[in-house]
Write a protein that holds these residues in place. Structure first.
Motif, PDB file in Angstrom:
ATOM      1  N   SER A 181      44.548  47.339  38.145  1.00  0.00           N
ATOM      2  CA  SER A 181      44.274  46.794  39.478  1.00  0.00           C
ATOM      3  C   SER A 181      43.059  45.882  39.493  1.00  0.00           C
ATOM      4  N   ASN A 182      42.323  45.832  40.585  1.00  0.00           N
ATOM      5  CA  ASN A 182      41.467  44.675  40.844  1.00  0.00           C
ATOM      6  C   ASN A 182      39.967  44.911  40.953  1.00  0.00           C
ATOM      7  N   PHE A 183      39.260  43.836  41.305  1.00  0.00           N
ATOM      8  CA  PHE A 183      37.815  43.782  41.539  1.00  0.00           C
ATOM      9  C   PHE A 183      37.316  45.063  42.168  1.00  0.00           C
TER      10      PHE A 183
ATOM     11  N   ASP B 105      47.433  26.269  50.430  1.00  0.00           N
ATOM     12  CA  ASP B 105      47.797  27.688  50.592  1.00  0.00           C
ATOM     13  C   ASP B 105      48.088  28.429  49.278  1.00  0.00           C
ATOM     14  N   ALA B 106      47.838  27.780  48.133  1.00  0.00           N
ATOM     15  CA  ALA B 106      48.044  28.488  46.850  1.00  0.00           C
ATOM     16  C   ALA B 106      46.964  29.540  46.649  1.00  0.00           C
ATOM     17  N   PHE B 107      45.764  29.243  47.131  1.00  0.00           N
ATOM     18  CA  PHE B 107      44.655  30.197  47.084  1.00  0.00           C
ATOM     19  C   PHE B 107      44.550  30.821  48.466  1.00  0.00           C
ATOM     20  N   ASP B 108      44.504  32.146  48.529  1.00  0.00           N
ATOM     21  CA  ASP B 108      44.426  32.797  49.840  1.00  0.00           C
ATOM     22  C   ASP B 108      43.681  34.127  49.731  1.00  0.00           C
ATOM     23  N   PRO B 109      42.502  34.233  50.363  1.00  0.00           N
ATOM     24  CA  PRO B 109      41.719  35.471  50.252  1.00  0.00           C
ATOM     25  C   PRO B 109      42.270  36.616  51.105  1.00  0.00           C
TER      26      PRO B 109
ATOM     27  N   PHE C  41      49.680  46.990  43.066  1.00  0.00           N
ATOM     28  CA  PHE C  41      48.386  46.747  42.436  1.00  0.00           C
ATOM     29  C   PHE C  41      47.264  47.573  43.056  1.00  0.00           C
ATOM     30  N   ARG C  42      47.561  48.298  44.120  1.00  0.00           N
ATOM     31  CA  ARG C  42      46.503  49.046  44.788  1.00  0.00           C
ATOM     32  C   ARG C  42      46.775  50.547  44.766  1.00  0.00           C
ATOM     33  N   GLY C  43      47.494  50.979  43.728  1.00  0.00           N
ATOM     34  CA  GLY C  43      47.779  52.401  43.604  1.00  0.00           C
ATOM     35  C   GLY C  43      49.254  52.685  43.814  1.00  0.00           C
TER      36      GLY C  43
ATOM     37  N   GLY D 239      38.386  39.027  45.669  1.00  0.00           N
ATOM     38  CA  GLY D 239      38.441  39.313  44.231  1.00  0.00           C
ATOM     39  C   GLY D 239      38.585  38.079  43.351  1.00  0.00           C
ATOM     40  N   ALA D 240      39.052  36.959  43.902  1.00  0.00           N
ATOM     41  CA  ALA D 240      39.255  35.768  43.079  1.00  0.00           C
ATOM     42  C   ALA D 240      38.048  34.843  43.076  1.00  0.00           C
ATOM     43  N   ILE D 241      36.988  35.240  43.748  1.00  0.00           N
ATOM     44  CA  ILE D 241      35.872  34.323  43.931  1.00  0.00           C
ATOM     45  C   ILE D 241      34.505  35.019  43.893  1.00  0.00           C
TER      46      ILE D 241
ATOM     47  N   THR E  12      37.948  31.933  33.646  1.00  0.00           N
ATOM     48  CA  THR E  12      39.341  31.970  33.199  1.00  0.00           C
ATOM     49  C   THR E  12      40.147  32.925  34.071  1.00  0.00           C
ATOM     50  N   SER E  13      41.318  32.459  34.510  1.00  0.00           N
ATOM     51  CA  SER E  13      42.257  33.342  35.209  1.00  0.00           C
ATOM     52  C   SER E  13      43.490  33.469  34.338  1.00  0.00           C
ATOM     53  N   GLY E  14      43.993  34.670  34.213  1.00  0.00           N
ATOM     54  CA  GLY E  14      45.149  34.823  33.345  1.00  0.00           C
ATOM     55  C   GLY E  14      46.043  35.959  33.775  1.00  0.00           C
TER      56      GLY E  14
ATOM     57  N   SER F 164      52.088  39.492  36.940  1.00  0.00           N
ATOM     58  CA  SER F 164      50.690  39.063  36.990  1.00  0.00           C
ATOM     59  C   SER F 164      49.986  39.530  38.260  1.00  0.00           C
ATOM     60  N   HIS F 165      48.669  39.762  38.174  1.00  0.00           N
ATOM     61  CA  HIS F 165      47.883  40.173  39.350  1.00  0.00           C
ATOM     62  C   HIS F 165      47.531  38.990  40.242  1.00  0.00           C
ATOM     63  N   ILE F 166      48.015  37.811  39.873  1.00  0.00           N
ATOM     64  CA  ILE F 166      47.795  36.654  40.752  1.00  0.00           C
ATOM     65  C   ILE F 166      49.129  36.342  41.419  1.00  0.00           C
ATOM     66  N   ILE F 167      49.106  36.381  42.758  1.00  0.00           N
ATOM     67  CA  ILE F 167      50.351  36.273  43.518  1.00  0.00           C
ATOM     68  C   ILE F 167      50.381  34.939  44.257  1.00  0.00           C
ATOM     69  N   ASP F 168      51.553  34.315  44.283  1.00  0.00           N
ATOM     70  CA  ASP F 168      51.691  33.074  45.039  1.00  0.00           C
ATOM     71  C   ASP F 168      51.871  33.440  46.509  1.00  0.00           C
TER      72      ASP F 168
ATOM     73  N   ALA G 158      34.253  27.473  39.595  1.00  0.00           N
ATOM     74  CA  ALA G 158      35.079  27.763  38.417  1.00  0.00           C
ATOM     75  C   ALA G 158      36.022  28.931  38.706  1.00  0.00           C
ATOM     76  N   ASP G 159      35.489  29.985  39.360  1.00  0.00           N
ATOM     77  CA  ASP G 159      36.278  31.187  39.662  1.00  0.00           C
ATOM     78  C   ASP G 159      37.413  30.857  40.642  1.00  0.00           C
ATOM     79  N   ALA G 160      37.059  30.220  41.754  1.00  0.00           N
ATOM     80  CA  ALA G 160      38.075  29.915  42.776  1.00  0.00           C
ATOM     81  C   ALA G 160      39.131  28.956  42.227  1.00  0.00           C
TER      82      ALA G 160
ATOM     83  N   SER H 203      40.011  28.337  39.031  1.00  0.00           N
ATOM     84  CA  SER H 203      40.878  28.812  37.944  1.00  0.00           C
ATOM     85  C   SER H 203      42.030  29.638  38.527  1.00  0.00           C
ATOM     86  N   THR H 204      41.728  30.427  39.565  1.00  0.00           N
ATOM     87  CA  THR H 204      42.805  31.181  40.233  1.00  0.00           C
ATOM     88  C   THR H 204      43.777  30.206  40.902  1.00  0.00           C
ATOM     89  N   THR H 205      43.228  29.221  41.599  1.00  0.00           N
ATOM     90  CA  THR H 205      44.061  28.232  42.296  1.00  0.00           C
ATOM     91  C   THR H 205      44.993  27.511  41.328  1.00  0.00           C
TER      92      THR H 205
HETATM   93  P1  AMP Z   1      40.923  35.953  39.345  1.00  0.00           P
HETATM   94  O1  AMP Z   1      40.860  36.987  38.269  1.00  0.00           O
HETATM   95  O2  AMP Z   1      39.592  35.343  39.669  1.00  0.00           O
HETATM   96  O3  AMP Z   1      41.935  34.893  39.076  1.00  0.00           O
HETATM   97  O4  AMP Z   1      41.332  36.688  40.697  1.00  0.00           O
HETATM   98  C1  AMP Z   1      42.503  37.438  40.800  1.00  0.00           C
HETATM   99  C2  AMP Z   1      42.373  38.412  41.940  1.00  0.00           C
HETATM  100  O5  AMP Z   1      42.345  37.681  43.178  1.00  0.00           O
HETATM  101  C3  AMP Z   1      43.561  39.341  42.066  1.00  0.00           C
HETATM  102  O6  AMP Z   1      43.329  40.547  41.369  1.00  0.00           O
HETATM  103  C4  AMP Z   1      43.686  39.547  43.573  1.00  0.00           C
HETATM  104  O7  AMP Z   1      42.778  40.505  44.049  1.00  0.00           O
HETATM  105  C5  AMP Z   1      43.260  38.212  44.124  1.00  0.00           C
HETATM  106  N1  AMP Z   1      44.365  37.254  44.246  1.00  0.00           N
HETATM  107  C6  AMP Z   1      45.637  37.354  43.770  1.00  0.00           C
HETATM  108  N2  AMP Z   1      46.352  36.251  44.062  1.00  0.00           N
HETATM  109  C7  AMP Z   1      45.504  35.434  44.747  1.00  0.00           C
HETATM  110  C8  AMP Z   1      45.667  34.143  45.336  1.00  0.00           C
HETATM  111  N3  AMP Z   1      46.813  33.452  45.282  1.00  0.00           N
HETATM  112  N4  AMP Z   1      44.590  33.609  45.979  1.00  0.00           N
HETATM  113  C9  AMP Z   1      43.408  34.285  46.061  1.00  0.00           C
HETATM  114  N5  AMP Z   1      43.212  35.501  45.529  1.00  0.00           N
HETATM  115  C10 AMP Z   1      44.246  36.068  44.868  1.00  0.00           C
END
Ligand code: AMP
Ligand code: MG
Length: 328
Positions: free
Chosen positions: A5-7, A118-122, A133-135, A180-182, A252-254, A268-272, A296-298, A300-302
């Motif tokens: 799971s996440n941050f 809208d690809a990045f969304d907090p 991803f949350r249990g 978590g992405a920023i 890096t986001s992966g 993947s933990h990154i969702i569209d 860089a953080d925002a 790379s996720t985007t």
């Molecule tokens: P990162 O490791 O910086 O790429 O961030 C990934 C984390 O951001 C995930 O574990 C989620 O908590 C959150 N997340 C997932 N998808 C998105 C998205 N499309 N936009 C913003 N945050 C996201």
């Protein structure tokens, strides 16, 4: 089934260590005997602080960085019940200083969400939950679960207004915030700024793959060489297209570092946020070199969500950044 799971989720240490080990600096041709290194768990990941200094100075600097990370976690973690973000998620409207961690992160998250189409969304957290991803046990969500989750996602609900005397008023508007992405990138910048303001130099901060450098890794040398882990693990780490100069950051986001496994397939933990589906566009990772770690953080996720083609268009309006796309 695995659930990475996440941050700030406590179970993340192992995945984070792997990311950090492969993203470590490799700038020294000959190790500098004065290079001091520290590593400790924080913000649901592992922090690494490396500094060219005597032991006492490096320890003072490390404490300062650790305090900055703690401050960000206290304000922004959804796992801290009375954090500002948790209060917003409970429906409170909060008034706070316009240069506070939450104000900075929320403003930049909104700006990135808008610029990314809208690809990045907090506010993706309901989707993270829907996929496990949350249990609970990860499973493919039903169409109803997915459309319900999608309905409650939307960064436009996040409202940030100016109040008098350098304050802002902020509310989540019924959405569920998760930075978590920023937030880790912001935490690195906060630590960096405080270190520089206190006269420290010649260090590298790495918070779970969010890296920023200052000064130089050895005397007579200006650049830091940083390598990026191969997402498949089959190839050796590859160096960035260019070394980092003092002040620069890379993140890096992966899909390889955090994922759920459902019926033998990794998600993947990154969702569209536009579809509600974990990103599956052939990319293994995206690294972004930028002037600050938060950018860089925002970004790379985007870019991981946008993919190579739309990512290139996004980058054409962000000239200060360089991206590295690596396939699966
Ligand atoms: P990162 O490791 O910086 O790429 O961030 C990934 C984390 O951001 C995930 O574990 C989620 O908590 C959150 N997340 C997932 N998808 C998105 C998205 N499309 N936009 C913003 N945050 C996201
Ligand atoms: Mg990120």
């Amino acid at each position: 089934m695995k659930n990475h799971s996440n941050f700030s989720a406590p179970a993340l240490a192992i995945a984070a260590v792997a990311a950090f080990a492969f993203l470590s600096a490799c700038g020294q041709r000959e190790p500098d005997t004065r290079m001091q290194s520290f590593s400790w768990p924080t913000m649901g990941t592992v922090a690494e602080f490396t500094m060219r200094a005597d032991g006492v100075t490096a320890e003072r600097a490390q404490k300062l960085a650790a305090n900055a990370f703690r401050l960000v976690e206290t304000n922004l973690s959804v796992f801290v019940a009375d954090s500002a973000v948790s209060r917003l998620n409970r429906g409170e409207t909060i008034r706070l200083a316009s240069d506070s961690p939450l104000a900075n992160v929320a403003r930049f998250a909104r700006e990135t969400a808008e610029a990314s189409g809208d690809a990045f969304d907090p506010t993706v957290n309901p989707l993270m939950r829907a996929w496990g991803f949350r249990g609970g046990t990860p499973s493919i969500p039903s169409a109803t679960t997915l459309s319900n989750a999608l309905e409650s996602v939307g960064w436009r609900r996040l409202s940030i207004g100016n109040a008098a005397s350098g304050e802002i008023v902020i509310s989540a508007g019924g959405a569920e915030l998760d930075f978590g992405a920023i937030a880790k990138g912001y935490a690195v910048d906060l630590a960096y700024d405080r270190l520089v303001a206190n006269g420290f130099t010649d260090f590298l901060i790495n918070l779970g793959g969010n890296i920023r450098v200052c000064g130089s890794p050895e005397s007579g040398r200006k650049d830091w060489n940083v390598a990026v882990r191969d997402p498949s693990g089959r190839r050796p780490p590859s160096p960035l297209p260019r070394p980092l100069r003092s002040g620069e950051a890379v993140a890096t986001s992966g899909s390889y570092e955090r994922f759920v496994e459902i019926d033998g397939r990794r998600y993947s933990h990154i969702i569209d946020p536009r579809t509600g589906i974990p990103v599956d566009n052939g990319l293994g990772s995206v690294s972004v070199i930028a002037p600050t770690a938060m950018e860089a953080d925002a970004y790379s996720t985007t870019l991981f969500v946008l993919g190579r083609e739309a990512g290139a268009a996004f980058l054409s309006t962000h000239h200060a950044c360089t991206a590295v796309f690596i396939g699966q």
